[in-house]
Design an enzyme around this catalytic site. Structure first.
Site, PDB file in Angstrom:
ATOM      1  CB  CYS A   1      68.246  -4.725 -15.209  1.00 39.47           C
ATOM      2  SG  CYS A   1      69.408  -3.754 -14.263  1.00 39.47           S
TER       3      CYS A   1
ATOM      4  CG  ASP B   1      85.692   1.331 -11.761  1.00 41.42           C
ATOM      5  OD1 ASP B   1      84.524   0.942 -11.574  1.00 41.42           O
ATOM      6  OD2 ASP B   1      86.167   1.570 -12.889  1.00 41.42           O
TER       7      ASP B   1
END
Ligand code: UGA
Length: 432
Positions: free
Chosen positions: A263, A30
């Site tokens: 989502c 990350d």
């Protein structure tokens, strides 16, 4: 296998930890140094049941590593998963793919031997083609293959969903690569997961079409719930009655507040936006988006009606503010509309959520986080059950309302209207 997972958010961390648990060596990458430091110190940056234990177990045996050094991780691994976020663009409804493209560019600088690049991020159809083009600028075509392998993980149940998926969808026309990916997922296939392969664009559409279909099912039952309320019918009977038809299926037919999360709202918008580019009007999904937006407003107005249109100086308690239980995620939660609306009209809001205090409300005057349910419900006018956390399912409302009898708006239908009525509560729920 040696696997690099780029992006250590909900999808990347769960996938990385679960892939390590299957016996692979996984490098989770990350760019957020703080996140990687937390992970390397044994902490966890997100709330997902069971994830910390899984990370600890695999980190300790050296199968799971966390780094900001993408170049090194890509060099060391033969399979690279892209799990970066694809939020809604700031300009329109399309998915912002800048994280995906940036990952692809960085990967392309580090390919010296054959790599399989797996797109797990939710990306519009033809994104795989674009990635292939980007990487081809720097790397010989025979040294890489870009495939699609969408995720179907629900927040709060992501580990279970990874370990026991209904299906594993892989999009690629390269048989050698498909074989390799099938070996990677073999332990899950052995336990009953179906392995379904199609071409890359097909897998890309499957992801969006799945989420949009589930969002449609929810909006559909939510609208039917409105009709049930007016006709004295219990929407749960309707869900059961239609869901028993196997062509329909009983899951995702729970009426409630508007669907939220990172989502469904984002993906329904993105697929209609992609379709527009191809001059296709996905009118059903567009209606679903509208229906869901209306629902947020409808339920907020219902709170007003329950309070006899007098919000000013009312004390309102929220049980749960996240978009669903077992997550700390606030994205697109209905509470983000409801709480400021009520607060602006003079209500005092108290809320409790098992995942803790929320920064989203920290600057709002007269909105306060309570550390326990007893204090939350003391002297309030209305209790709103907003999220169906387990601990809200067995509350003794008689005891909680000893000092003052409050009204209850149960947005998740956790309690029986008959029992509530018998106990003397003004009780409101959804579609009943
Ligand atoms: C969803 C999908 O379920 C996953 O398969 C998918 O991988 C994921 O999106 C993603 O694309 O990453 P998630 O958003 O985590 O997962 O949560 P869901 O359990 O699907 O719930 C979404 C929303 O629908 C919540 O607001 C929930 O309360 C609502 N919902 C769900 C209902 O109102 N009724 C239902 O019957 C089910």
């Amino acid at each position: 296998m040696k696997i690099c997972v780029i992006g250590s958010g909900y999808v990347g961390l769960v996938s990385g930890a679960c892939l390590a648990d299957l016996g692979n060596v996984v490098w989770c990458v990350d760019k957020d140094e703080n996140k990687i430091n937390i992970l390397n110190r044994g902490g966890i940056p997100i709330f997902e049941p069971g994830l910390k234990e899984l990370i600890d177990k695999n980190y300790q045996v050296g199968r799971l590593k966390f780094t900001t050094n993408l170049d090194l991780a890509v060099k060391k691994c033969n399979i690279i998963f892209i799990c970066v976020g694809t939020p809604t663009s700031k300009k329109n409804h399309s998915a912002d793919l800048s994280n995906v493209y940036s990952a692809a560019k960085k990967i392309s600088k580090n390919i010296k031997s054959f790599k399989i690049i797996v797109i797990k991020s939710t990306v519009p159809v033809t994104t795989g083609d674009k990635l292939e083009k980007i990487i081809s600028k720097k790397v010989q075509r025979k040294l890489f293959e870009v495939i699609s392998n969408p995720e179907f993980l629900r927040e709060g149940e992501a580990i279970r969903d990874f370990r026991f998926p209904d299906r594993i969808v892989v999009g690629s026309n390269n048989n050698k690569v498909l074989k390799k990916i099938k070996i990677l997922y073999e332990p899950l296939i052995k336990k009953g997961a179906k392995f379904f392969s199609t071409n890359r664009r097909g897998a890309e559409i499957i992801k969006y079409a799945s989420n949009a279909f589930l969002a449609t099912k929810i909006s559909y039952i939510n609208e039917i719930a409105n009709l049930c309320e007016k006709t004295g019918v219990n929407v749960e009977d309707v869900s059961l009655g239609i869901g028993l038809d196997q062509r329909i299926g009983s899951r995702f037919l729970r009426a409630g507040p508007a669907y939220g999360g990172s989502c469904f709202p984002k993906d329904t918008k993105a697929i209609t936006s992609t379709a527009n580019l191809f001059k296709i009007n996905l009118s059903i999904i567009k209606s679903v988006i509208k229906s869901n937006e209306n629902r947020r407003i409808l339920l907020t107005k219902r709170i007003k009606v329950i309070l006899s249109n007098k919000i000013n100086n009312k004390k309102i308690a929220f049980l749960g503010v996240t978009f669903k239980p077992n997550t700390d995620d606030m994205r697109q939660s209905s509470s983000l509309l409801m709480i400021p609306y009520l607060q602006k009209r003079g209500a005092k809001i108290l809320y409790y959520d098992p995942s803790g205090e929320k920064k989203e409300f920290s600057k709002l005057k007269n909105v306060e986080f309570c550390r326990n349910i007893k204090d939350l419900c003391r002297n309030v006018d209305l209790v709103i059950i907003h999220t169906e956390w387990e601990e809200f399912k067995v509350l003794d409302f008689k005891k909680l309302s000893k000092k003052k009898k409050f009204k209850i708006y149960d947005m998740r239908n956790l309690y029986s209207p008959d029992v509530m009525k018998k106990n003397g509560f003004s009780y409101y729920s959804i579609g009943r």
